[in-house]
Design a protein around this motif. Structure first.
Motif, PDB file in Angstrom:
ATOM      1  N   THR A  63      12.611   9.124   4.658  1.00 40.43           N
ATOM      2  CA  THR A  63      12.586   9.928   5.742  1.00 40.43           C
ATOM      3  C   THR A  63      12.871   9.652   7.119  1.00 40.43           C
ATOM      4  O   THR A  63      13.359  10.128   8.005  1.00 40.43           O
ATOM      5  CB  THR A  63      11.155  10.720   5.705  1.00 40.43           C
TER       6      THR A  63
ATOM      7  N   ARG B 112       7.308   3.426  -1.819  1.00 44.48           N
ATOM      8  CA  ARG B 112       7.874   4.746  -1.932  1.00 44.48           C
ATOM      9  C   ARG B 112       9.054   5.029  -1.173  1.00 44.48           C
ATOM     10  O   ARG B 112       9.042   5.099   0.034  1.00 44.48           O
ATOM     11  CB  ARG B 112       6.564   5.455  -1.320  1.00 44.48           C
TER      12      ARG B 112
ATOM     13  N   PHE C  15       1.914   3.566   6.229  1.00 42.29           N
ATOM     14  CA  PHE C  15       3.080   2.855   5.805  1.00 42.29           C
ATOM     15  C   PHE C  15       3.267   1.537   6.466  1.00 42.29           C
ATOM     16  O   PHE C  15       2.660   0.870   7.251  1.00 42.29           O
ATOM     17  CB  PHE C  15       4.509   3.688   6.535  1.00 42.29           C
TER      18      PHE C  15
ATOM     19  N   LEU D 253       9.590   8.050   1.131  1.00 43.35           N
ATOM     20  CA  LEU D 253       8.853   8.079   2.461  1.00 43.35           C
ATOM     21  C   LEU D 253       9.516   7.366   3.419  1.00 43.35           C
ATOM     22  O   LEU D 253       9.837   8.052   4.668  1.00 43.35           O
ATOM     23  CB  LEU D 253       7.474   7.348   2.210  1.00 43.35           C
TER      24      LEU D 253
END
Lengths: 268, 267
Positions: free
Chosen positions: B9, B3, B101, B6
């Motif tokens: 960020t 991802r 994560f 994600l």
């Protein structure tokens, strides 16, 4: 309190600290191994550097090792006595510094006796090993006078480097920062003096001789002991090393006390 | 599934975070400059007025050192190792393990952010000025610039993976002092960051060429000054890619074992 009493108290305080550190036998050994490894690393780097080029600013490999070992030896003592000073900012920020003020002894002394880092045995093993090796290779003649001078200049080196650590910690009284100043200024500056000062631009040499007198830690004394020339500086300037140490440390102590007067607890 | 958004960020947040800690940026730049002064002076003294040594001109050698210091600024701008080790020691790492994560990737992407900030605001302006005012050699072909940037980026990945893998040893050992010091020594010497490999004794040069560290500094630096050129560059990039993959696997291996074996002290 008399000076003798302070000595007695110092040993009592640090012996508690040493016993605590020796509880973690594995960590203790690992740290010494780590220190010796990184010093050996610098020595190996010097060796490779001079593998092709033979000399650096008229200093040979063994002479550079000697220069390096003088710095490491005094730094070893410095770690024992003053290295924890760089962390004064944490004490101030957490408000734990106040406990050094409420006891009936000199706060500077109390802070100094708080910690005793035994891992500096790594520095001693390394530097003494190098001294023996280099003495054979260069056939140094260790007369009583020379040994005594080495001892005195190591004391000078401790006072100069310790003095700078004290000044750095005093900055925390004004800026609430100190640890960072160590890593930004003193750590690189110490690395600078692992090599003979003669290779640097004149302004840098002048600065390390008279402003922050790192030159007196190892370069000038080593030049005297190895009978090497120190261009741009008077001959045998190294003999002043202990005196420079005393003066510089006195200034540092004065600055620290000045900062202490200014200190206001962070409360909370 | 990866991802990207994600992790991106984290990059953005780290970039903004660095902007707050201005003092850190300036102080890091200060110590980077002192080390540049040190190695620049050492190489000037070693050449001692000679035009060239070992087939490399003085100007190229000085460029090598300046580029090397630039890259060491880049490589040193991420999350410091001790910060992660401290998280392991205090148990804060468990909070990260609970979140959805991948921890090594999260730190890598955060590093992209803080490194980008450091490059843009500190390293690039300063080193541009240095290249203008000092007698240094710049690559003339634009291809060389691109190859240098690619090579430096792969070098960054190699360094990140190996450093992180060593740092994670603190999951197994409470005190990693000795091992980490061996790693830093290998990284500074065998990577050719301060002494280029061609000045090594023959046996050591051979050894360094079989190790991943050369990919961090030596290969990008040598591409920049034109010591490596033509098809040799592609070969070197191949070697770097191989080591990037190998060190990534090493990191994965250590991470998988470490996160299984987590021992949180205290609570």
């Amino acid at each position: 309190m008399s000076v003798l009493k302070y000595f007695d108290l110092y040993f009592k305080l640090i012996s508690a600290g040493v016993r605590a550190q020796l509880q973690y036998r594995f960590a203790f050994v690992m740290r010494i191994v780590g220190l010796i490894t990184s010093y050996t690393g610098t020595a190996v780097t010097m060796w490779i550097m001079l593998y092709q080029f033979q000399e650096l600013g008229s200093w040979t490999f063994y002479e550079m090792l000697f220069l390096f070992a003088v710095a490491v030896l005094s730094w070893g003592f410095c770690i024992i006595l003053f290295f924890h000073f760089r962390g004064l900012d944490t004490y101030i920020l957490n408000g734990t510094f106040d406990r050094f003020l409420v006891r009936p002894i000199n706060p500077f002394f109390h802070f100094m006796a708080m910690k005793f880092d035994v891992a500096s045995f790594g520095q001693f093993i390394f530097s003494i090993g190098i001294f023996i090796w280099v003495s054979f290779e260069l056939q140094l003649d260790w007369t009583i006078g020379k040994s005594f001078f080495l001892l005195l200049s190591v004391v000078g080196g401790i006072l100069i480097q310790g003095g700078l650590l004290v000044i750095i910690s005093a900055l925390a009284f004004w800026t609430t920062k100190s640890e960072q100043f160590y890593w930004v200024a003193m750590f690189p500056a110490r690395n600078l003096t692992n090599y003979p000062l003669v290779i640097y631009p004149k302004a840098v040499q002048w600065f390390t001789a008279f402003v922050i007198p790192f030159g007196f830690v190892n370069y000038f004394p080593a030049a005297v002991l190895l009978e090497k020339e120190t261009p741009f500086f008077p001959e045998n300037i190294g003999y002043y090393s202990p005196l420079v140490g005393i003066v510089f440390f006195a200034i540092a102590y004065y600055i620290w006390m000045l900062g202490l007067k200014r200190y206001k607890s962070t409360g909370s | 599934m990866f991802r990207f958004r994600l992790y991106w960020t984290f990059t953005k947040k780290a970039f903004l975070r660095s902007a707050v800690y201005r003092f850190d940026v300036w102080s890091r730049l200060g110590s980077n400059l002192i080390f540049l002064l040190m190695w620049g002076s050492i190489w000037t003294a070693l050449y001692a007025g000679r035009e060239e040594a070992g087939g490399v001109s003085f100007e190229s050698m000085l460029t090598y050192i300046v580029v090397s210091q630039f890259l060491s600024g880049v490589n040193g701008a991420g999350t410091p190792l001790w910060e992660i080790q401290e998280k392991v020691r205090t148990g804060d790492i468990s909070l990260e393990l609970m979140r959805p994560f991948d921890v090594p990737l999260r730190y890598l992407f955060a590093d992209f952010g803080s490194v980008a900030f450091y490059i843009l605001t500190a390293l690039l302006p300063l080193y541009t000025v240095m290249f203008i005012f000092m007698d240094l050699t710049l690559p003339s072909a634009w291809e060389t610039w691109i190859l240098f940037i690619v090579s430096a980026f792969i070098g960054f990945l190699i360094r990140y993976c190996i450093e992180m893998a060593f740092g994670l040893l603190s999951f197994f050992l409470v005190e990693t002092g000795g091992i980490v010091d061996v790693f830093y020594f290998a990284m500074s010497l065998l990577s050719g960051s301060v002494i280029p490999l061609w000045f090594f004794p023959g046996w050591l040069e051979k050894m360094a060429l079989y190790l991943p560290f050369q990919g961090i500094y030596y290969i990008p630096n040598a591409i920049f000054i034109g010591k490596i050129s033509g098809t040799e560059i592609l070969l070197s990039l191949g070697v770097q890619l191989f080591w990037a993959a190998a060190s990534y696997l090493l990191l994965r291996f250590v991470w998988n074992h470490a996160s299984q074996k987590i021992v949180v002290q205290g609570g």
